[in-house]
Write an enzyme that holds these catalytic residues in place. Sequence first.
Site, mmCIF file in Angstrom:
data_model
loop_
_atom_site.group_PDB
_atom_site.id
_atom_site.type_symbol
_atom_site.label_atom_id
_atom_site.label_comp_id
_atom_site.label_asym_id
_atom_site.label_seq_id
_atom_site.Cartn_x
_atom_site.Cartn_y
_atom_site.Cartn_z
ATOM 1 N N LYS A 53 30.112 -8.733 -2.459
ATOM 2 C CA LYS A 53 30.697 -7.920 -3.535
ATOM 3 C C LYS A 53 30.122 -8.308 -4.899
ATOM 4 O O LYS A 53 29.703 -7.451 -5.677
ATOM 5 C CB LYS A 53 32.227 -8.116 -3.570
ATOM 6 C CG LYS A 53 32.929 -7.593 -2.347
ATOM 7 C CD LYS A 53 34.433 -7.725 -2.478
ATOM 8 C CE LYS A 53 34.925 -9.160 -2.555
ATOM 9 N NZ LYS A 53 34.625 -9.962 -1.364
ATOM 10 N N THR A 54 30.120 -9.604 -5.165
ATOM 11 C CA THR A 54 29.620 -10.050 -6.459
ATOM 12 C C THR A 54 28.130 -9.738 -6.580
ATOM 13 O O THR A 54 27.645 -9.320 -7.634
ATOM 14 C CB THR A 54 29.884 -11.555 -6.631
ATOM 15 O OG1 THR A 54 31.289 -11.780 -6.491
ATOM 16 C CG2 THR A 54 29.437 -12.043 -7.985
ATOM 17 N N ASP A 108 34.834 -7.737 -11.463
ATOM 18 C CA ASP A 108 34.842 -8.503 -10.211
ATOM 19 C C ASP A 108 36.263 -9.008 -9.968
ATOM 20 O O ASP A 108 37.060 -9.112 -10.897
ATOM 21 C CB ASP A 108 33.872 -9.694 -10.328
ATOM 22 C CG ASP A 108 33.462 -10.238 -8.953
ATOM 23 O OD1 ASP A 108 33.982 -9.751 -7.931
ATOM 24 O OD2 ASP A 108 32.610 -11.154 -8.908
ATOM 25 N N GLU A 109 36.591 -9.343 -8.734
ATOM 26 C CA GLU A 109 37.916 -9.874 -8.377
ATOM 27 C C GLU A 109 39.027 -8.954 -8.886
ATOM 28 O O GLU A 109 40.016 -9.390 -9.479
ATOM 29 C CB GLU A 109 38.120 -11.279 -8.977
ATOM 30 C CG GLU A 109 37.013 -12.272 -8.661
ATOM 31 C CD GLU A 109 37.112 -12.901 -7.282
ATOM 32 O OE1 GLU A 109 38.034 -12.521 -6.534
ATOM 33 O OE2 GLU A 109 36.255 -13.746 -6.954
ATOM 34 N N GLN A 116 42.346 -11.382 -0.903
ATOM 35 C CA GLN A 116 42.093 -12.537 -1.764
ATOM 36 C C GLN A 116 42.911 -12.482 -3.037
ATOM 37 O O GLN A 116 42.587 -13.137 -4.030
ATOM 38 C CB GLN A 116 40.599 -12.624 -2.085
ATOM 39 C CG GLN A 116 39.782 -13.027 -0.875
ATOM 40 C CD GLN A 116 38.293 -13.092 -1.180
ATOM 41 O OE1 GLN A 116 37.787 -14.056 -1.702
ATOM 42 N NE2 GLN A 116 37.603 -12.024 -0.857
ATOM 43 N N ARG A 125 35.318 -20.253 1.602
ATOM 44 C CA ARG A 125 34.372 -20.843 0.643
ATOM 45 C C ARG A 125 33.264 -21.590 1.372
ATOM 46 O O ARG A 125 32.241 -21.928 0.810
ATOM 47 C CB ARG A 125 35.073 -21.843 -0.314
ATOM 48 C CG ARG A 125 36.149 -21.303 -1.236
ATOM 49 C CD ARG A 125 35.744 -20.096 -1.973
ATOM 50 N NE ARG A 125 36.171 -18.886 -1.276
ATOM 51 C CZ ARG A 125 35.649 -17.685 -1.481
ATOM 52 N NH1 ARG A 125 34.696 -17.518 -2.357
ATOM 53 N NH2 ARG A 125 36.070 -16.629 -0.812
HETATM 54 P P1 ATP Z 1 33.895 -13.511 -2.388
HETATM 55 O O1 ATP Z 1 34.833 -12.566 -1.730
HETATM 56 O O2 ATP Z 1 34.094 -14.894 -1.909
HETATM 57 O O3 ATP Z 1 33.867 -13.362 -3.858
HETATM 58 P P2 ATP Z 1 31.553 -11.842 -2.257
HETATM 59 O O4 ATP Z 1 31.944 -10.694 -1.416
HETATM 60 O O5 ATP Z 1 31.543 -11.642 -3.707
HETATM 61 O O6 ATP Z 1 32.424 -13.112 -1.843
HETATM 62 P P3 ATP Z 1 28.898 -12.833 -2.600
HETATM 63 O O7 ATP Z 1 29.274 -14.088 -3.268
HETATM 64 O O8 ATP Z 1 28.324 -11.740 -3.408
HETATM 65 O O9 ATP Z 1 30.130 -12.313 -1.738
HETATM 66 O O10 ATP Z 1 27.897 -13.127 -1.401
HETATM 67 C C1 ATP Z 1 28.154 -14.166 -0.465
HETATM 68 C C2 ATP Z 1 26.857 -14.844 -0.082
HETATM 69 O O11 ATP Z 1 26.078 -13.985 0.733
HETATM 70 C C3 ATP Z 1 26.002 -15.173 -1.265
HETATM 71 O O12 ATP Z 1 25.351 -16.388 -1.031
HETATM 72 C C4 ATP Z 1 25.017 -14.022 -1.300
HETATM 73 O O13 ATP Z 1 23.834 -14.376 -1.942
HETATM 74 C C5 ATP Z 1 24.811 -13.745 0.159
HETATM 75 N N1 ATP Z 1 24.444 -12.337 0.451
HETATM 76 C C6 ATP Z 1 25.105 -11.242 0.088
HETATM 77 N N2 ATP Z 1 24.495 -10.136 0.547
HETATM 78 C C7 ATP Z 1 23.412 -10.541 1.231
HETATM 79 C C8 ATP Z 1 22.357 -9.870 1.959
HETATM 80 N N3 ATP Z 1 22.301 -8.548 2.065
HETATM 81 N N4 ATP Z 1 21.412 -10.639 2.514
HETATM 82 C C9 ATP Z 1 21.448 -11.976 2.430
HETATM 83 N N5 ATP Z 1 22.401 -12.663 1.773
HETATM 84 C C10 ATP Z 1 23.376 -11.961 1.174
HETATM 85 MG MG MG Z 2 32.648 -12.599 -5.242
#
Ligand code: ATP
Ligand code: MG
Length: 724
Positions: free
Chosen positions: A35-36, A221-222, A252, A604
């Site tokens: 997402k981020t 975000d969040e 979350q 995490r």
């Molecule tokens: P959270 O809910 O904990 O905030 P998030 O959904 O925001 O998580 P991110 O932090 O954006 O998730 O991504 C999680 C991890 O996966 C990061 O290390 C990111 O770089 C990696 N990632 C995300 N998308 C891809 C992708 N398409 N290919 C490889 N790695 C990815």
């Molecule tokens: Mg995130």
Amino acid sequence: MDITPILAGLNDAQRAAVTSESRHLLVLAGAGSGKTRVLVQRIAWLIDVQGLSPQGVLAVTFTNKAAREMRTRIEHLLSIPTRSMWVGTFHGIANRLLSQHWQEAGLPQHFQILDSDDQRRLIKRTLAALHLDEAQWPPRQMQWFINQQKDAGQRAADIEADPADHLLQTQLQVYAAYEAACRQTGAVDFAELLLRSYELWRENPKLLAAYQTRFHSILVDEFQDTNAIQYAWLKVLAGEAASVTAVGNDDQSIYGWRGARVDNILNFANHFPDTATVRLEQNYRSTANILKAANAVIAHNPARLGKKLWTESTGGEPLSLYTAADEQDEAHFIADTLQEWAERGHAHRDSAVLYRSNVQSRVLEEALLRRNLPYRIYGGQRFYERLEIRNAVAYLRLAVNRDDDAAFERVVNLPTRGIGARTLDQIRQRARAERLSLFAASRQLIDQHGLPARAANALFGFLRLIDELATSTAGLELAAAVEHTLETSGLLEFYANEKGERGQTRVDNLHEIISACKDFQPDDPAAAPLPQFLAAAALDAGDTQAGEDQDAVQLMTLHSAKGLEFPLVIIAGLEENLFPHARALETPDGLAEERRLAYVGITRAISKLVLATAQCRRIHGGEHYNQPSRFLRDLPPELVEAVHSTRLTPSPQPAFKPSPITAQRDSAIAFGAFGLGQRVQHPKFGEGVVLNLEGAGHHARAQVRFRTAGTKWLVLSHARLQAV
Ligand code: ATP
Ligand code: MG
């Protein structure tokens, strides 16, 4: 236009989100699904491919750490400076707005930000002025009430209370008096930042229109953790034209206790028409085992939006579960695990210890200190919340704004300069009667000979000191100004004279402020840096903490771990009444929120998750025997491996803590020739250096790092240790 770097490495759903042409976008997805990452790439997409201006982007994240990471990533993708972009937390952005439009907002130019502690002090003074007994009206509860109202967007005058409702009547009376006190001294608490900037727009349509024209894209975000006032703020800013991207995950949502509303995410599409919703289902962060564990824990919650989450990665290490005898044992196990991790060649910063409650950190810190493992605490006793730092900041605040009563109270007699409780009372009374700040009231009392000569002299000295500080620091660089203040105020000397390790730590911390100033980058380079630094310090205690770049184990509460990821995660204190927290167990909503917090904690971890629980825990001054946390029972047993301590020697007893006076006397005898840093020789272990001394008499112990035998604690009366 080469769009490869922006879209490379995204899956189809992520790509659809990044490039969505829909006016509004909601990305709803589980932890670690990108997402981020999508939010960042979308910013790059909007600027680079759609050709929108960087100044028109407003991106809101939950912590300053996240905001900084976001900036770095955008800069990396676009190779453009991000200074003109507004990227920050809700509070940071609101502060930026109010600093630019202080006049329209009805604030003094250098309004002071009250942190939670300042706020409570002011509430205490307000209660006293209203002759309300603190025992009957606990300041903490009042603070809670006031913040809750502000988070809901309500002023005291907006709330109607039944005359028979004595509780609410009194709360409103305090709220109103508190508002008046804030107005008088130009103080703004955290909740006020949001409410005030919302009102600023509501009452200045032209200003609002200017910002609405400026910001074409708002990204949050969040999103699941926005509260009512943040949501209203966003909605009014978005107006009719801006496009809003919200990313979040109902699973979350962990700030319900602070007024966050999951409904905001549920109702997003209703409030923002033409919303495209994208779901991401692939987790890229964790091993399959970790993800299964997380899914199993969260599955027990009712009313979820029901996300599926899968990963390509297989298996991974099992989760480790350690059952400790007590919290000391738990801490030693954790320190061992961290040490082993580092010995296998991993960086300390890739490991994190998460806990439910800040008070758990002390024992952990002690264990890490014994092992000489570097660590850094986020949240909790944050750098800017430490006593000596708060006092130093108070001097700086007073120099910028004489009417800062919270700062005045803090340092008027620190170091001691003969201004006693009676004099202070007189000042407070005068301030109340004449509606003056404490500083102005002091001046008036002196001018009108309202104080005994000695008190007047002492007070006059203080006022002159502050005036002098203000003029002498005016032309200086930030770091030089702060250094000058620390010296001239006598604070450095005061703490240097405090005996022992503690005094030294405090002096070190004061020096760290100077380093923090050197690293500080103001939002607005044209404006005076000190007020900006003070605002940043108040807003973002944890992040500017010393040693941000050092390789250190990360310690933080589960709440502050949101959005972050670490190869090794250790969750400590998995016991009923601690996690889930006793207070939360009283309501079903509370329990569901704890479970989401467990989900956040587990997710995490990238490759290794270690869980620890203690059978007995000394906490809050009592000894508690709690059952293991119910979240442990929810884990599929085949994923979890019980582990035993790898330690061969029993852990040292908790340090003997004598009273300060006897400590000095005894230690002089017991430690004899040994001082910190002393080189020593041991018949068996060979040559080493003393790292630590503690205890007294027969308990006196030294921690020694031996050249070949590692680091050990030795009881001096037995150890046959010799100074060399
Ligand atoms: P959270 O809910 O904990 O905030 P998030 O959904 O925001 O998580 P991110 O932090 O954006 O998730 O991504 C999680 C991890 O996966 C990061 O290390 C990111 O770089 C990696 N990632 C995300 N998308 C891809 C992708 N398409 N290919 C490889 N790695 C990815
Ligand atoms: Mg995130």
